[in-house]
Design a protein around this motif. Sequence first.
Motif: not given
Length: 204
Positions: A113-115, A183-184, A104-109
Motif C-alpha cells: 500500500h502506498h500513501d 507508479l514511477v 510502500p507498506i506491506t500488509k499482512p496479506d
Amino acid sequence: MMVTETKSIKLYCGLMEDVKARLELIRRFTTGEVRVGSNQFTYECVSVQLRKTLESIAFASLCANKAKYSEVHANFAKHWRAKALLNDLERVHSNFYPVPMKRPITKPDGTKHHDRIDEGFLTREDFVLLYDKCSEVMHTRNPFSEAEPMIDFVYSVDEWVSRIWTLLQLHLVQLADLEDVWLVSMHEPSDGKVHAYVASAHTG
C-alpha cells in the motif's frame, strides 16, 4: 501490456531521465562545480534548466497521445506565464499532474500500500510560481530601468530542487487516453534508472 503502452512507458521514462540530468546539472551550479562568471549568469542558467524541467514534467503526461502532445507543445514557446501553459494542458488532459507517493507498506496479506505525500513537494501552485520566476529571469532587463536588478526565487534553488525531487521520486501518473495509472520510480536500485509500473487506478 499493449505495445502502445510499452512505447509510452519508454517515452515517459526517457523524459524523467532528462529531468534527473537537469536536476543534477542544477546541483553542479549551486555547489560551484560549474562556474559561468557571475551570480547573474548562474541564475540565468539555472532558470533555463528549471523551466525545461517543469515543461518535461508537464508534457510527459501527454506522451501516450501524440496528437494531444503536438497540439500543446506547438504552443508552449509563447507561454511565459505558467497559468496559460497549465490551462492548455488541463484542456486536453485534466489529470496531468503527478501524485507524489510514499514508499510502500506491506500488509499482512502481502499486498503493498502506498500513501500520498502531503507536504514538501512541488505543488501545482509552486509550479506556477517557479515557472513564472524562471521566465522573469530569462527576459533581458531594460538597460534604461532605474530599478536595481533583483532575483527573487522565494525559495533557494536547492529548496526548489528538493521539492521537485519529492514530487517525482516515487509518483503516480495518469497519461492522456490511457486507463492505467503508472507508479514511477525515479531511481531503481537495480540499475539506477527510471522505471514505471502499471498500477491499480485506486489511490485512496
